[in-house]
Design a protein around this motif. Structure first.
Motif, PDB file in Angstrom:
ATOM      1  N   ASN A   1      -1.416  19.822  -0.270  1.00  0.00           N
ATOM      2  CA  ASN A   1      -1.444  18.391   0.061  1.00  0.00           C
ATOM      3  C   ASN A   1      -1.556  18.202   1.568  1.00  0.00           C
ATOM      4  O   ASN A   1      -0.707  17.595   2.203  1.00  0.00           O
ATOM      5  N   GLN A   2      -2.612  18.720   2.170  1.00  0.00           N
ATOM      6  CA  GLN A   2      -2.785  18.591   3.609  1.00  0.00           C
ATOM      7  C   GLN A   2      -4.264  18.682   3.943  1.00  0.00           C
ATOM      8  O   GLN A   2      -5.066  19.163   3.146  1.00  0.00           O
TER       9      GLN A   2
ATOM     10  N   SER B   1       0.822  -1.206   0.000  1.00  0.00           N
ATOM     11  CA  SER B   1       0.000   0.000   0.000  1.00  0.00           C
ATOM     12  C   SER B   1       0.861   1.263   0.000  1.00  0.00           C
ATOM     13  O   SER B   1       0.550   2.235  -0.688  1.00  0.00           O
ATOM     14  N   LEU B   2       1.972   1.230   0.735  1.00  0.00           N
ATOM     15  CA  LEU B   2       2.822   2.414   0.835  1.00  0.00           C
ATOM     16  C   LEU B   2       3.682   2.634  -0.401  1.00  0.00           C
ATOM     17  O   LEU B   2       3.747   3.744  -0.940  1.00  0.00           O
ATOM     18  N   TYR B   3       4.360   1.566  -0.856  1.00  0.00           N
ATOM     19  CA  TYR B   3       5.431   1.747  -1.834  1.00  0.00           C
ATOM     20  C   TYR B   3       5.069   1.338  -3.258  1.00  0.00           C
ATOM     21  O   TYR B   3       5.855   1.553  -4.183  1.00  0.00           O
ATOM     22  N   ILE B   4       3.875   0.756  -3.424  1.00  0.00           N
ATOM     23  CA  ILE B   4       3.390   0.448  -4.766  1.00  0.00           C
ATOM     24  C   ILE B   4       2.139   1.254  -5.079  1.00  0.00           C
ATOM     25  O   ILE B   4       2.019   1.842  -6.148  1.00  0.00           O
ATOM     26  N   CYS B   5       1.226   1.323  -4.109  1.00  0.00           N
ATOM     27  CA  CYS B   5      -0.067   1.970  -4.368  1.00  0.00           C
ATOM     28  C   CYS B   5      -0.056   3.475  -4.100  1.00  0.00           C
ATOM     29  O   CYS B   5      -0.679   4.236  -4.848  1.00  0.00           O
ATOM     30  N   LEU B   6       0.607   3.917  -3.053  1.00  0.00           N
ATOM     31  CA  LEU B   6       0.621   5.348  -2.749  1.00  0.00           C
ATOM     32  C   LEU B   6       1.778   6.062  -3.431  1.00  0.00           C
ATOM     33  O   LEU B   6       1.577   7.031  -4.165  1.00  0.00           O
ATOM     34  N   ASN B   7       2.982   5.619  -3.164  1.00  0.00           N
ATOM     35  CA  ASN B   7       4.166   6.340  -3.633  1.00  0.00           C
ATOM     36  C   ASN B   7       5.155   5.418  -4.343  1.00  0.00           C
ATOM     37  O   ASN B   7       6.249   5.150  -3.833  1.00  0.00           O
TER      38      ASN B   7
ATOM     39  N   ILE C   1     -12.093   9.356 -13.508  1.00  0.00           N
ATOM     40  CA  ILE C   1     -10.843   9.102 -12.788  1.00  0.00           C
ATOM     41  C   ILE C   1     -10.006  10.373 -12.824  1.00  0.00           C
ATOM     42  O   ILE C   1      -9.754  10.939 -13.893  1.00  0.00           O
ATOM     43  N   PHE C   2      -9.551  10.810 -11.650  1.00  0.00           N
ATOM     44  CA  PHE C   2      -8.818  12.082 -11.565  1.00  0.00           C
ATOM     45  C   PHE C   2      -7.569  11.921 -10.714  1.00  0.00           C
ATOM     46  O   PHE C   2      -7.588  11.276  -9.660  1.00  0.00           O
ATOM     47  N   THR C   3      -6.482  12.536 -11.169  1.00  0.00           N
ATOM     48  CA  THR C   3      -5.275  12.662 -10.366  1.00  0.00           C
ATOM     49  C   THR C   3      -4.723  14.065 -10.544  1.00  0.00           C
ATOM     50  O   THR C   3      -4.528  14.544 -11.667  1.00  0.00           O
ATOM     51  N   GLY C   4      -4.517  14.765  -9.448  1.00  0.00           N
ATOM     52  CA  GLY C   4      -3.892  16.076  -9.523  1.00  0.00           C
ATOM     53  C   GLY C   4      -2.413  15.944  -9.858  1.00  0.00           C
ATOM     54  O   GLY C   4      -1.715  15.089  -9.307  1.00  0.00           O
ATOM     55  N   SER C   5      -1.926  16.801 -10.742  1.00  0.00           N
ATOM     56  CA  SER C   5      -0.521  16.685 -11.154  1.00  0.00           C
ATOM     57  C   SER C   5       0.444  17.077 -10.043  1.00  0.00           C
ATOM     58  O   SER C   5       1.653  16.830 -10.148  1.00  0.00           O
ATOM     59  N   LYS C   6      -0.076  17.662  -8.944  1.00  0.00           N
ATOM     60  CA  LYS C   6       0.763  18.003  -7.795  1.00  0.00           C
ATOM     61  C   LYS C   6       0.432  17.155  -6.570  1.00  0.00           C
ATOM     62  O   LYS C   6       0.803  17.503  -5.445  1.00  0.00           O
ATOM     63  N   ASP C   7      -0.257  16.039  -6.792  1.00  0.00           N
ATOM     64  CA  ASP C   7      -0.615  15.157  -5.683  1.00  0.00           C
ATOM     65  C   ASP C   7       0.638  14.461  -5.157  1.00  0.00           C
ATOM     66  O   ASP C   7       1.307  13.727  -5.885  1.00  0.00           O
ATOM     67  N   GLU C   8       0.940  14.671  -3.875  1.00  0.00           N
ATOM     68  CA  GLU C   8       2.113  14.060  -3.244  1.00  0.00           C
ATOM     69  C   GLU C   8       1.727  12.944  -2.287  1.00  0.00           C
ATOM     70  O   GLU C   8       2.584  12.420  -1.566  1.00  0.00           O
ATOM     71  N   VAL C   9       0.451  12.560  -2.264  1.00  0.00           N
ATOM     72  CA  VAL C   9      -0.021  11.503  -1.363  1.00  0.00           C
ATOM     73  C   VAL C   9      -0.260  10.211  -2.141  1.00  0.00           C
ATOM     74  O   VAL C   9       0.246   9.149  -1.777  1.00  0.00           O
ATOM     75  N   VAL C  10      -1.050  10.287  -3.198  1.00  0.00           N
ATOM     76  CA  VAL C  10      -1.245   9.152  -4.113  1.00  0.00           C
ATOM     77  C   VAL C  10      -0.710   9.596  -5.477  1.00  0.00           C
ATOM     78  O   VAL C  10      -1.304  10.440  -6.148  1.00  0.00           O
ATOM     79  N   PHE C  11       0.415   9.035  -5.871  1.00  0.00           N
ATOM     80  CA  PHE C  11       1.092   9.488  -7.084  1.00  0.00           C
ATOM     81  C   PHE C  11       0.245   9.192  -8.329  1.00  0.00           C
ATOM     82  O   PHE C  11      -0.504   8.212  -8.375  1.00  0.00           O
TER      83      PHE C  11
ATOM     84  N   GLY D   1      -3.311  19.426  -5.695  1.00  0.00           N
ATOM     85  CA  GLY D   1      -2.752  18.510  -4.719  1.00  0.00           C
ATOM     86  C   GLY D   1      -3.749  17.411  -4.418  1.00  0.00           C
ATOM     87  O   GLY D   1      -4.694  17.171  -5.177  1.00  0.00           O
ATOM     88  N   HIS D   2      -3.549  16.738  -3.306  1.00  0.00           N
ATOM     89  CA  HIS D   2      -4.395  15.615  -2.909  1.00  0.00           C
ATOM     90  C   HIS D   2      -5.686  16.168  -2.314  1.00  0.00           C
ATOM     91  O   HIS D   2      -5.709  16.626  -1.160  1.00  0.00           O
TER      92      HIS D   2
END
Length: 361
Positions: free
Chosen positions: A177-178, A76-82, A121-131, A161-162
């Protein structure tokens, strides 16, 4: 201003259109959105995923640790989040095949139900929580399960951000991102989700006239054994919320949309210090995901019931979820060697789906 019932009411039944429900979520709520969508795909026509990964993402690499529970956490930490580099992001092909196997085993609905669904499906280009590398795999995952390209609205262009995005001037700057993970942009993301899934809708109202009801979630956990209740494996708050438009109260046909908050966004979230609830550090944002993210205003104009289930932090000898996240890595499962957090029998998924059935969906 949405009128909120001051009392706790029993979640009611309404004139809900069968098979027209949908679900969306942010972060852990987005991971749960994918799980709920897959587990009960016969119940839904679409899903909105903000910063979330594909189904059973935390099981991408079972050999990550000799102990299964540790492997899920590391995944979850090193494959799914970051993921460290794009190549270490989740393998969509593997997880799509795992979804088919899960369906064949009868643990989730047949994946063929997904064929005509619409997915945002959305991802912010500055998201530092879920890459963004992870969220891109979510798009690929759904494509592999047969959802048409024109039914997927994938957006990775916004420098966010996230967060879930609103147009509220008091919300955080777009790239933040907070907590409370609600950021100000130039569109209302909840509206984009509902319009992509359900098609052209009437414009949102400025002042909703419906009711925001508070209901007891514990009645939807009565299936749990006493030991599981004591262990708080569910990690769900005592109360949930639902927005009911006045027209729906009066008997008009309705659709249900389930909106799942992310970590640290439940109405009663508090920080944990050394394993204890630190009520002196309660954050000030409370139920803003329920009241300020724009779902209710659009729901009021289009006869949607918005169901807001609530997760809460739990940190004891049985259940470690101090940040109040929805379970997408197995903390609620009694058997750590073979968790069932993704299936129809999972505690949280069963409870939420029972809420949907109660409403009539």
């Amino acid at each position: 201003m949405v009128a909120t019932d001051s009392k706790v009411v029993k979640l009611g039944r309404y004139n809900v259109q069968q098979g027209q429900s949908s679900v969306s979520g942010l972060s852990s709520g987005a991971f749960m959105t994918v799980q709920l969508h897959l587990a009960h795909s016969a119940s839904f026509v679409g899903a909105g995923i903000i910063a979330g990964g594909p189904f059973r993402c935390a099981e991408s690499f079972p050999g990550a640790a000799p102990v299964a529970e540790d492997a899920y956490i590391q995944n979850s930490l090193y494959i799914c989040l970051n993921p460290l580099v794009p190549h270490t992001a989740p393998n969509a092909e593997h997880l799509a095949q795992l979804a088919r196997q899960t369906a064949a085993a009868g643990e989730i609905d047949p994946v063929e139900h997904l064929g005509d669904d619409k997915v945002y499906i959305f991802t912010g280009s500055k998201d530092e929580v879920v890459f963004s590398d992870t969220v891109a795999r979510t798009k690929r995952f759904y494509e592999l399960l047969g959802i048409k390209a024109e039914h997927i609205d994938y957006d990775d262009t916004v420098p966010a951000g996230h967060s879930i995005i609103t147009q509220n001037p008091e919300d955080s700057p777009l790239g933040t991102n907070q907590p409370p993970y609600i950021n100000q942009g130039d569109f209302v993301q909840s509206h984009r989700i509902l319009e992509h899934i359900h098609g052209k809708l009437k414009p949102a109202v400025e002042r909703p006239t419906g009711r925001l009801v508070r209901f007891d979630q514990r009645e939807f956990l009565d299936f749990l054994a006493d030991d599981d209740k004591k262990a708080r494996r569910d990690s769900m708050s005592d109360f949930g919320y639902a927005y009911i438009p006045k027209a729906v109260e009066d008997g008009e046909p309705a659709r249900v949309h389930i909106a799942l908050h992310g970590c640290k966004q439940g109405y009663n979230y508090v920080e944990y210090t050394n394993g204890r609830r630190d009520t002196q550090s309660s954050p000030p944002y409370g139920n803003r995901y329920v009241t300020t993210t724009g779902y209710n205003e659009l729901a009021d104009a289009n006869n949607f019931i918005i169901l807001y289930p609530q997760a809460e932090g739990t940190d004891n000898g049985y259940t470690q979820n101090p940040e109040g996240c929805w379970d997408w890595w197995g903390y609620s499962s009694a058997n750590a060697q073979r968790p069932d957090y993704y299936s129809r029998s999972a505690i949280q998924i069963r409870a939420i789906h029972d809420m949907l059935k109660r409403l009539g969906g």
